[in-house]
Design a protein around this motif. Structure first.
Motif, PDB file in Angstrom:
ATOM      1  N   LEU A 172     -11.454  -1.626 -22.251  1.00 42.70           N
ATOM      2  CA  LEU A 172     -12.142  -1.344 -23.517  1.00 42.70           C
ATOM      3  C   LEU A 172     -11.507  -0.135 -24.201  1.00 42.70           C
ATOM      4  N   LEU A 173     -11.107  -0.320 -25.474  1.00 45.70           N
ATOM      5  CA  LEU A 173     -10.680   0.811 -26.305  1.00 45.70           C
ATOM      6  C   LEU A 173     -11.775   1.069 -27.316  1.00 45.70           C
ATOM      7  N   THR A 174     -12.172   2.333 -27.463  1.00 44.73           N
ATOM      8  CA  THR A 174     -13.279   2.628 -28.375  1.00 44.73           C
ATOM      9  C   THR A 174     -13.191   4.046 -28.933  1.00 44.73           C
ATOM     10  N   GLY A 175     -13.830   4.239 -30.086  1.00 45.29           N
ATOM     11  CA  GLY A 175     -13.979   5.578 -30.640  1.00 45.29           C
ATOM     12  C   GLY A 175     -15.389   6.095 -30.433  1.00 45.29           C
ATOM     13  N   LEU A 176     -16.195   5.292 -29.715  1.00 45.45           N
ATOM     14  CA  LEU A 176     -17.590   5.687 -29.477  1.00 45.45           C
ATOM     15  C   LEU A 176     -17.658   6.563 -28.231  1.00 45.45           C
ATOM     16  N   VAL A 177     -18.040   7.818 -28.406  1.00 48.31           N
ATOM     17  CA  VAL A 177     -17.923   8.750 -27.284  1.00 48.31           C
ATOM     18  C   VAL A 177     -19.260   9.075 -26.617  1.00 48.31           C
ATOM     19  N   ASN A 178     -20.342   8.402 -27.018  1.00 43.72           N
ATOM     20  CA  ASN A 178     -21.615   8.699 -26.344  1.00 43.72           C
ATOM     21  C   ASN A 178     -21.766   7.868 -25.071  1.00 43.72           C
ATOM     22  N   SER A 179     -22.863   8.074 -24.348  1.00 41.38           N
ATOM     23  CA  SER A 179     -22.988   7.434 -23.032  1.00 41.38           C
ATOM     24  C   SER A 179     -23.165   5.916 -23.129  1.00 41.38           C
ATOM     25  N   GLN A 180     -23.520   5.399 -24.315  1.00 38.13           N
ATOM     26  CA  GLN A 180     -23.676   3.941 -24.428  1.00 38.13           C
ATOM     27  C   GLN A 180     -22.343   3.211 -24.232  1.00 38.13           C
ATOM     28  N   SER A 181     -21.227   3.874 -24.541  1.00 35.29           N
ATOM     29  CA  SER A 181     -19.931   3.230 -24.293  1.00 35.29           C
ATOM     30  C   SER A 181     -19.722   3.023 -22.796  1.00 35.29           C
ATOM     31  N   VAL A 182     -20.105   4.009 -22.013  1.00 35.25           N
ATOM     32  CA  VAL A 182     -19.934   3.905 -20.558  1.00 35.25           C
ATOM     33  C   VAL A 182     -20.957   2.933 -19.956  1.00 35.25           C
ATOM     34  N   ARG A 183     -22.191   2.968 -20.473  1.00 37.03           N
ATOM     35  CA  ARG A 183     -23.212   2.011 -20.024  1.00 37.03           C
ATOM     36  C   ARG A 183     -22.750   0.571 -20.252  1.00 37.03           C
ATOM     37  N   THR A 184     -22.153   0.354 -21.431  1.00 36.17           N
ATOM     38  CA  THR A 184     -21.672  -0.987 -21.750  1.00 36.17           C
ATOM     39  C   THR A 184     -20.624  -1.431 -20.727  1.00 36.17           C
ATOM     40  N   CYS A 185     -19.726  -0.529 -20.375  1.00 37.73           N
ATOM     41  CA  CYS A 185     -18.718  -0.843 -19.348  1.00 37.73           C
ATOM     42  C   CYS A 185     -19.382  -1.176 -18.021  1.00 37.73           C
ATOM     43  N   GLU A 186     -20.429  -0.419 -17.688  1.00 40.98           N
ATOM     44  CA  GLU A 186     -21.134  -0.656 -16.425  1.00 40.98           C
ATOM     45  C   GLU A 186     -21.751  -2.054 -16.422  1.00 40.98           C
ATOM     46  N   MET A 187     -22.403  -2.432 -17.528  1.00 42.70           N
ATOM     47  CA  MET A 187     -23.061  -3.732 -17.606  1.00 42.70           C
ATOM     48  C   MET A 187     -22.067  -4.881 -17.468  1.00 42.70           C
ATOM     49  N   LEU A 188     -20.862  -4.683 -18.002  1.00 42.44           N
ATOM     50  CA  LEU A 188     -19.877  -5.770 -18.059  1.00 42.44           C
ATOM     51  C   LEU A 188     -18.838  -5.702 -16.942  1.00 42.44           C
ATOM     52  N   THR A 235     -30.840   8.478 -25.303  1.00 50.14           N
ATOM     53  CA  THR A 235     -30.104   9.049 -24.170  1.00 50.14           C
ATOM     54  C   THR A 235     -30.440   8.326 -22.868  1.00 50.14           C
ATOM     55  N   CYS A 236     -31.660   7.788 -22.759  1.00 46.68           N
ATOM     56  CA  CYS A 236     -32.038   7.048 -21.544  1.00 46.68           C
ATOM     57  C   CYS A 236     -31.814   5.546 -21.692  1.00 46.68           C
ATOM     58  N   ALA A 237     -31.460   5.085 -22.892  1.00 52.37           N
ATOM     59  CA  ALA A 237     -31.319   3.651 -23.105  1.00 52.37           C
ATOM     60  C   ALA A 237     -30.241   3.098 -22.183  1.00 52.37           C
ATOM     61  N   ASP A 272     -22.620  13.763 -21.042  1.00 48.09           N
ATOM     62  CA  ASP A 272     -23.358  12.800 -20.220  1.00 48.09           C
ATOM     63  C   ASP A 272     -22.570  11.496 -20.056  1.00 48.09           C
ATOM     64  N   ALA A 273     -21.721  11.168 -21.033  1.00 46.53           N
ATOM     65  CA  ALA A 273     -20.890   9.968 -20.908  1.00 46.53           C
ATOM     66  C   ALA A 273     -19.895  10.137 -19.766  1.00 46.53           C
ATOM     67  N   LEU A 274     -19.277  11.289 -19.715  1.00 45.17           N
ATOM     68  CA  LEU A 274     -18.286  11.555 -18.674  1.00 45.17           C
ATOM     69  C   LEU A 274     -18.945  11.638 -17.297  1.00 45.17           C
ATOM     70  N   ALA A 275     -20.118  12.252 -17.250  1.00 41.98           N
ATOM     71  CA  ALA A 275     -20.836  12.354 -15.975  1.00 41.98           C
ATOM     72  C   ALA A 275     -21.188  10.957 -15.473  1.00 41.98           C
ATOM     73  N   LEU A 276     -21.616  10.098 -16.379  1.00 41.78           N
ATOM     74  CA  LEU A 276     -21.966   8.729 -15.995  1.00 41.78           C
ATOM     75  C   LEU A 276     -20.729   7.964 -15.531  1.00 41.78           C
ATOM     76  N   ALA A 277     -19.601   8.149 -16.211  1.00 40.84           N
ATOM     77  CA  ALA A 277     -18.360   7.477 -15.808  1.00 40.84           C
ATOM     78  C   ALA A 277     -17.997   7.861 -14.372  1.00 40.84           C
ATOM     79  N   TRP A 290      -6.147  11.462 -18.073  1.00 38.86           N
ATOM     80  CA  TRP A 290      -7.223  10.923 -17.225  1.00 38.86           C
ATOM     81  C   TRP A 290      -8.451  11.825 -17.316  1.00 38.86           C
ATOM     82  N   LEU A 291      -9.603  11.213 -17.560  1.00 43.46           N
ATOM     83  CA  LEU A 291     -10.840  11.997 -17.601  1.00 43.46           C
ATOM     84  C   LEU A 291     -11.690  11.775 -16.361  1.00 43.46           C
ATOM     85  N   SER A 292     -11.482  10.623 -15.703  1.00 48.81           N
ATOM     86  CA  SER A 292     -12.241  10.339 -14.476  1.00 48.81           C
ATOM     87  C   SER A 292     -11.506   9.314 -13.627  1.00 48.81           C
ATOM     88  N   CYS A 293     -11.776   9.370 -12.329  1.00 50.83           N
ATOM     89  CA  CYS A 293     -11.323   8.360 -11.363  1.00 50.83           C
ATOM     90  C   CYS A 293      -9.827   8.042 -11.382  1.00 50.83           C
TER      91      CYS A 293
END
Ligand SMILES: Nc1ncnc2c1ncn2[C@@H]1O[C@H](COP(=O)(O)OP(=O)(O)O)[C@@H](O)[C@H]1O
Ligand SMILES: [Mg+2]
Lengths: 138, 116
Positions: free
Chosen positions: B47-63, A15-17, B79-84, B14-17
């Protein structure tokens, strides 16, 4: 030296990764690092951070920016890598299904780090840990 | 195409922004494996994805990915939506499968990324 920071990374906490990588990216943004370099550094930092979470018992990421280069170093305590050549092969992975369900464990991390860094160095001792240094010229 | 046009083609919610609707995007990449995304995306790409955890959003942030679409009406985890929202990433949710979502966007003019 403009920035020199060390961030701890906890094992097993998906979760923090990415939190450390996000902080590092924010530093680069603030300093106006060109976006193409920032993207490469971020990809490498993120893959390295994920590896610490899923493969090690915990470690740290050192991040340094100086006039002409960025250094990212990821060190951990953990099982180490018995065969580095194998680990560097695209698609080779020992990650669990649980990790795959989180979107990682495709065996692309290390080769992608090597491709994106201007200089990539990995050393590992079985039963002790792994140490990866990456340099990016600005 | 603009993100708003992408949302229309995908009958997406739309889920965010939503204020980012006028942003232009010309390429797309689809995967559930974030390492593949990190290895292949080097430009501003949808990015189109079926991955719904926060790592999908983190990946978008990195790129610096400008928009993420979750397929098959999958609801991103909280937490994914909050991060987005925190990082200002537009997130959409489409009822279509990955295959159909990609096909619709291709027909509408989006193109693949160039592999290095
Ligand atoms: N820090 C580490 N400690 C122990 N083993 C590691 C570490 N980093 C990578 N490895 C090993 O190398 C393999 C390949 O790593 P990588 O290319 O990042 O792919 P993935 O993480 O998707 O498995 C891993 O599956 C693991 O066996
Ligand atoms: Mg990895």
């Amino acid at each position: 030296m403009i920035i020199k920071e060390t961030y701890p990374v906890k094992a097993d906490d998906m979760t923090c990764a990415g939190d450390v990588s996000a902080r590092i990216k924010r530093h680069m943004k603030r300093l106006g690092i060109p976006s193409s370099i920032m993207r490469r550094v971020s990809v490498c930092t993120y893959e390295a951070e994920i590896n610490l979470v899923i493969h090690s018992d915990g470690g740290q990421i050192d991040f340094e920016i100086s006039e002409d280069r960025i250094l990212v170093r990821a060190r951990d305590v953990g099982p180490g890598i018995p065969d580095i050549d194998k680990a560097m092969t695209e698609g080779w992975s020992t990650a669990s299904n649980e990790v795959r369900n989180m979107g990682f464990g495709a065996g692309m991390g290390l080769p992608n780090m090597k491709r994106n860094a201007d200089d990539f160095h990995i050393s590992s001792v079985v039963g002790e840990g792994t140490d990866i240094s990456m340099i990016f010229n600005i | 195409m603009t993100i708003q046009e992408i949302a229309t083609v995908l009958d997406a919610k739309w889920l965010s922004c939503p204020e980012e609707g006028q942003r232009e995007i010309s390429t797309a990449f689809a995967s559930d494996m974030m390492s593949d995304v990190l290895a292949c995306v080097t430009e501003d790409t949808l990015l189109l994805t079926g991955l719904v955890n926060s790592q999908s959003v983190r990946t978008c942030e990195m790129l610096d990915v400008p928009c993420v679409v979750f397929v098959r009406d999958k609801e991103p985890l909280g937490d994914a939506l909050a991060l987005a929202r925190e990082i200002g990433l537009p997130a959409l949710k489409t009822p279509y499968t990955m295959f159909e979502a990609c096909a619709r966007l291709y027909m509408a003019g989006l193109r693949p990324v160039e592999l290095g």
